[in-house]
Design a protein around this motif. Structure first.
Motif, short mmCIF file in Angstrom:
data_model
loop_
_atom_site.label_atom_id
_atom_site.label_comp_id
_atom_site.label_asym_id
_atom_site.label_seq_id
_atom_site.Cartn_x
_atom_site.Cartn_y
_atom_site.Cartn_z
N ALA A 30 49.70 35.95 43.99
CA ALA A 30 49.59 34.55 44.39
C ALA A 30 50.16 34.33 45.79
N ALA A 31 51.28 34.98 46.08
CA ALA A 31 51.89 34.84 47.40
C ALA A 31 50.99 35.42 48.49
N PHE A 32 50.35 36.55 48.22
CA PHE A 32 49.46 37.14 49.22
C PHE A 32 48.19 36.29 49.41
N VAL A 33 47.71 35.66 48.35
CA VAL A 33 46.58 34.73 48.50
C VAL A 33 47.00 33.58 49.41
N CYS A 34 48.19 33.04 49.20
CA CYS A 34 48.69 31.96 50.06
C CYS A 34 48.80 32.43 51.50
N GLN A 75 35.37 43.68 35.48
CA GLN A 75 35.09 42.65 34.47
C GLN A 75 36.32 42.39 33.62
N SER A 76 37.12 41.42 34.01
CA SER A 76 38.30 41.06 33.24
C SER A 76 38.45 39.55 33.25
N ALA A 77 38.88 39.02 32.11
CA ALA A 77 39.14 37.59 32.00
C ALA A 77 40.60 37.33 31.70
N PHE A 78 41.47 38.30 32.01
CA PHE A 78 42.89 38.15 31.72
C PHE A 78 43.41 36.86 32.34
N PRO A 79 44.10 36.03 31.57
CA PRO A 79 44.49 34.70 32.07
C PRO A 79 45.42 34.71 33.28
N GLY A 80 46.13 35.79 33.52
CA GLY A 80 47.00 35.86 34.69
C GLY A 80 46.25 35.74 36.00
N ALA A 81 44.93 35.94 35.95
CA ALA A 81 44.12 35.86 37.17
C ALA A 81 44.18 34.49 37.81
N VAL A 82 44.48 33.47 37.03
CA VAL A 82 44.51 32.11 37.56
C VAL A 82 45.55 31.97 38.68
N THR A 83 46.55 32.85 38.70
CA THR A 83 47.56 32.75 39.76
C THR A 83 46.95 32.96 41.13
N ALA A 84 45.82 33.68 41.20
CA ALA A 84 45.15 33.88 42.49
C ALA A 84 44.56 32.58 43.02
#
Length: 187
Positions: free
Chosen positions: A61-65, A142-151
């Motif tokens: 998330a920090a690197f996306v920011c 192909q992953s739907a792991f919910p932690g992806a939302v942090t991106a």
């Protein structure tokens, strides 16, 4: 503007706090959590060397920011996705055990806690090391792991500063997630 900056910092800090507290019990059933932490479950941090841990999703998330800030500072909203992808690639490189790159665009790559290897899902690192990064239309992992939302968190926070429309926010958030998690359920 100061209130928006403070709110954004608070949101990112809250995400990092929740991530640091929650990762030790991720994918555990309540009875397993109670067995490990007692009848009330997890009530604090599992400290690492006396500190709360910075997990791979917080790092991501920090690197996306960082990528979004590059785009905003360069005044080039059409390339936000490219800057995010570039920043996430730097994060992936920082997760390798070969030291840090000599030249980086992300100042975060020089912060030891942000380089600490915490990504146990090597498929995310593999997706970021490919020649062509994933997109919502052509995912590489192909992953739907919910932690992806942090991106996508940073995209929502940067929307005003980047002058993004609602449609642009949704699209850029999906693109940020698709770099590492290509299942449509992830975005």
């Amino acid at each position: 503007m100061e209130k928006k900056i403070a709110a954004s910092r608070g949101c990112l800090l809250g995400m990092a706090v929740g991530d640091a507290m929650g990762y030790p019990v991720d994918k555990k059933a309540w009875d397993e959590i109670c067995e490990d932490y007692g009848p009330n479950g997890l009530l604090g941090y599992d400290l690492v060397n006396g500190s709360a841990d910075i997990t791979s999703y917080t790092q991501m998330a920090a690197f996306v920011c960082n990528g979004l800030l590059l785009g905003i500072l360069r005044g080039n909203p059409e390339k936000f996705s490219r800057y995010i992808g570039m920043s996430l690639r730097e994060w992936a490189k920082s997760q390798q055990f070969r030291g840090s790159a000599e030249k980086t665009y992300c100042w975060l790559a020089q912060v030891p806690e942000m380089r600490r290897r915490h990504c146990m899902d090597t498929r995310m690192l593999d997706a970021l090391s490919r020649e062509v990064l994933g997109t919502p239309e052509t995912p590489v992992f192909q992953s739907a792991f919910p932690g992806a939302v942090t991106a996508a968190v940073g995209v929502g926070l940067a929307a005003d500063a980047a002058h993004l429309s609602g449609e642009q926010i949704l699209r850029l958030g999906a693109e940020a997630v698709a770099f590492t998690h290509g299942d449509p359920d992830a975005f």
